[in-house]
Design a protein around this motif. Structure first.
Motif: not given
Length: 65
Positions: A14-22, A26-30, A33-35
């Motif tokens: 909801k707040h960070l736009g991150i699909e999963t915390l797993e 992969s650098d592009s997935l893990d 950049d977050t405000a």
């Protein structure tokens, strides 16, 4: 998934736009950049969730006595 993991995942989505915390190895997935205001919102949501969990545990303890 534990209840806390579910809550944290929902906050991340909801707040960070991150699909999963797993970790997806992969650098592009893990890495993201977050405000700072999004991070602040996520931390506030996590704090509120913790307070709510504490209240629920306290009420449960009172009901069991």
């Amino acid at each position: 998934m534990s209840q806390i993991e579910t809550i944290l995942t929902l906050i991340a989505q909801k707040h960070l736009g991150i699909e999963t915390l797993e970790t997806r190895r992969s650098d592009s997935l893990d890495f993201h950049d977050t405000a700072v205001w999004c991070i602040k919102d996520a931390l506030e949501a996590a704090f509120r969730a913790g307070v709510e969990q504490g209240r629920n545990a306290s009420q449960s303890d009172k009901a069991n006595t």
